[in-house]
Scaffold this active site. Structure first.
Site, PDB file in Angstrom:
ATOM      1  N   CYS A 173       0.816  -1.208   0.000  1.00 23.64           N
ATOM      2  CA  CYS A 173       0.000   0.000   0.000  1.00 23.64           C
ATOM      3  C   CYS A 173       0.850   1.258   0.000  1.00 23.64           C
ATOM      4  O   CYS A 173       2.055   1.202   0.137  1.00 23.64           O
ATOM      5  CB  CYS A 173      -0.828   0.026   1.261  1.00 23.64           C
ATOM      6  SG  CYS A 173      -1.640  -1.503   1.554  1.00 23.64           S
TER       7      CYS A 173
ATOM      8  N   LYS B  27       2.688  -1.521  -8.815  1.00 24.85           N
ATOM      9  CA  LYS B  27       4.031  -1.317  -9.345  1.00 24.85           C
ATOM     10  C   LYS B  27       5.106  -1.643  -8.327  1.00 24.85           C
ATOM     11  O   LYS B  27       6.167  -2.136  -8.658  1.00 24.85           O
ATOM     12  CB  LYS B  27       4.172   0.138  -9.783  1.00 24.85           C
ATOM     13  CG  LYS B  27       5.373   0.361 -10.641  1.00 24.85           C
ATOM     14  CD  LYS B  27       5.183   1.550 -11.541  1.00 24.85           C
ATOM     15  CE  LYS B  27       6.305   1.680 -12.543  1.00 24.85           C
ATOM     16  NZ  LYS B  27       6.302   0.637 -13.558  1.00 24.85           N
TER      17      LYS B  27
HETATM   18  N1  GLU Z   1      -2.277  -6.329   5.108  1.00 27.64           N
HETATM   19  C1  GLU Z   1      -2.977  -5.101   4.853  1.00 27.64           C
HETATM   20  C2  GLU Z   1      -4.300  -5.327   4.145  1.00 27.64           C
HETATM   21  O1  GLU Z   1      -4.558  -6.320   3.585  1.00 27.64           O
HETATM   22  C3  GLU Z   1      -2.111  -4.145   4.051  1.00 27.64           C
HETATM   23  C4  GLU Z   1      -1.733  -4.687   2.717  1.00 27.64           C
HETATM   24  C5  GLU Z   1      -0.620  -3.970   1.980  1.00 27.64           C
HETATM   25  O2  GLU Z   1       0.293  -3.371   2.516  1.00 27.64           O
HETATM   26  O3  GLU Z   1      -0.639  -4.074   0.744  1.00 27.64           O
HETATM   27  O4  GLU Z   1      -5.124  -4.492   4.159  1.00 27.64           O
END
Ligand code: GLU
Length: 593
Positions: free
Chosen positions: A2, A588
């Protein structure tokens, strides 16, 4: 994988500020997003499924001078509004967003459920929130509670929290975390990358692994060691990275614009000083063993770099796949060299191996496109791939410039740096001419229309073109969402020949004279079974059903051959009406395992 963004400062439209920042981070994940604003001693959250670019307005959010935001690429819990971040604490005194995966999530959740904590979402993020609440019972401050909870998380995680009093906390272990400051206003920005706040700050600082920051009510920033809680000095350095305002410049999509920028990327690479190549070449010679490593497209770049090191550099280079390198751990030894091409410089699978290698006192070389990345900072031999910003999630020009870089390293090892330089100059010129000629583009486009109707596409390559057909496969899968399968030409007869029947498309990259006969044999074998052959090479032959001519650049052919494959995937994606610059489900910068 994220993106995390935060703002605290003098401006009262913090919600819009973090949304603008988030828009610059949406390459990191775009299945859902969320914003939290602090105003009048309370927290207001707005979350939605979909792309940040689709945000119309933040009507529900009040003005405030402090906010955090998050763009999600789901790993734990479905893509829905409830699972989108940030997540509230039970008493709504703070909200939290996360980048990473809590690997001991089940165990922690079970423990917290037994203690009667309630969960609104299915995410591992909410487990962090509840764990902090549990720690608040015994710790003297929220800072200490966050620190204690963070220490209990397994996996690579970075978190950001905002309190109703207007404080921001962020902790890092793995995924990136940077802070920017406008020294004139004292506005503070927290983000996953520096480019996202580059226009608004004049200084920046990197939060290292196992460090956390607290931005107090008055905007003062303090840095702490997560492990022992000690306070550290946080030094802001002048911001040298400039934010480009990147446009499509007349192209329909960033992908095609970026493919057209390949010659320019190669030329830019050639302006790097010879001395840096010589230094790396010497280190390569000294190393008992040389590995290359990458994931996805960068994985095939790593494979091509290893090919060049073996063939031109005379080095026994082994290519590792980022996500599956563990079997080599026992063989890693001091002074071995590991070479990592990466677009983002923060790929979790590769970072994990590099961190292990670093502990074993191995040397690290990297060639990264994103300025200021973790990989660059941990490298003994850091190179930039100099391709310029790549906005399309599918990597194109960065792949080409990274394999061109590998070729030049190998030529330096051969003491042929000047010759390699000349070859690449010619390649850049030849590719420029290729891309300028409309008939080349028209041919690929027509073929893409035809292939868009085929569900399965095979690609054959050998020797210098094997990693190239693998990369062609990646592009078709990413862009067209069609099944593609790349095979070493000779291996085909051992299994995939069973799939050859009337009309099955087989793309064969045949430019290489060294393996001409083998490629021809494979082509005849598939044609006999009814397959239609699309050849990419220098000279048309009778046993090709379609032919895509490419410039003959000798040793550097492979670098040029990937271009028609990238264009093919591009036109297929367009033909199929797919989201070209942001294909479904991928991001990305893959900062989760
Ligand atoms: N594990 C968290 C979720 O699924 C964050 C995922 C991430 O960093 O892409 O919301």
């Amino acid at each position: 994988m994220c993106g995390i963004y935060g703002y605290k400062g003098v401006k009262t439209n913090a919600g819009s500020i973090v949304i603008n920042g988030l828009k610059r981070l949406d390459y990191r994940g775009y299945d859902s997003w969320g914003v939290a604003v602090c105003a009048d001693n309370a927290l207001f959250v707005e979350k939605e499924v979909g792309k940040i670019s689709d945000i119309r307005s933040l009507e529900k959010l009040p003005n405030g001078n402090c906010a955090i935001a998050h763009t999600r690429w789901a790993t734990t819990g479905a893509v829905n509004t409830t699972n989108a971040h940030p997540h509230y604490s039970t008493d709504k005194s703070f909200v939290l967003a996360q980048n990473g995966i809590v690997e001991n999530f089940d165990e922690l959740k079970k423990m917290l459920v037994e203690k009667n904590y309630r969960f609104a979402s299915e995410t591992d993020t909410e487990v962090i929130v509840r764990l902090i609440e549990e720690k608040q019972k015994t710790q003297k401050s929220l800072l200490e509670a966050i620190r204690a909870a963070f220490l209990q998380l397994d996996g690579r995680n970075t978190i950001i929290a905002l309190t109703k009093e207007g404080e921001i906390y962020a902790a890092r272990n793995g995924s990136p975390l940077v802070v920017g400051k406008d020294t004139k206003t004292n506005d503070i920005f927290v983000s996953s990358d520096v480019l996202s706040f580059a226009p608004y700050v004049d200084t920046m600082a990197v939060v290292e692994n196992n460090q956390m920051i607290q931005i107090g009510k008055g905007g003062d920033v303090s840095l702490f060691d997560v492990k022992d809680g000690t306070k550290k000095t946080f030094v802001f350095e002048p911001m040298t990275i400039k934010a480009d305002t990147i446009q499509k410049e007349g192209h329909d999509h960033f992908m095609v614009k970026e493919i057209f920028e390949t010659p320019q990327a190669i030329r830019k690479l050639l302006s790097q000083p010879k001395g840096t190549y010589e230094e790396l070449a010497n280190a390569t010679k000294r190393a008992p063993h040389v590995y290359t490593i990458g994931s996805g497209t960068a994985g095939f770049a790593a494979s091509q770099i290893a090919f060049y090191l073996r063939v031109f550099g005379g080095i026994r280079a082994t290519n590792l796949v980022g996500a599956d390198a563990r079997s080599y751990y026992g063989l890693f030894q001091k002074d071995d060299l590991i070479i990592a091409p990466s677009q983002s410089g923060e790929t979790a699978d590769v970072m994990e191996v590099l961190e292990y290698a670093k502990n074993k006192k191995m040397k690290i070389a990297s060639v990264v496109n994103m300025p200021g990345s973790m990989m660059t900072r941990m490298s003994d031999y850091p190179f930039m791939s100099e391709a310029g910003p790549e906005i399309c999630v599918m990597s194109t020009k960065v792949f080409s410039s990274q394999i061109a870089w590998g070729y030049l390293v190998a030529k330096t090892l051969q003491e042929q740096y000047e010759n390699g330089h000349k070859h690449l100059e010619f390649l850049a010129y030849a590719l420029h001419t290729y891309l300028e000629q409309n008939q080349n583009i028209a041919r690929v486009k027509m073929l893409a229309k035809h292939l868009a109707r085929k569900q399965h596409i095979f690609l054959l390559g050998k020797y210098q073109n094997l990693a190239v057909v693998n990369e062609g496969m990646v592009k078709i899968v990413e862009g067209a969402y069609h099944h593609a399968h790349a095979i070493p030409a000779g291996d085909l007869k051992h299994y995939a020949i069973t799939l050859m029947e009337e009309g099955v498309p087989v793309i064969a990259v045949v430019s290489d004279d060294v393996v001409k006969n083998d490629m021809n044999t494979a082509i005849n074998e598939v044609r006999l079974r009814g397959a239609e052959v699309i050849a990419i090479g220098h000279k048309k032959q009778e046993n090709y059903d379609y032919f895509l001519p490419v410039p003959d650049t000798g040793e550097t052919d492979a670098i040029g051959n990937v271009v028609p494959l990238q264009l093919l995937a591009y036109f297929m994606a367009v033909e199929l009406g797919n989201n070209v610059d942001k294909p479904r489900n991928i991001a990305k910068s893959v900062t989760v395992k």
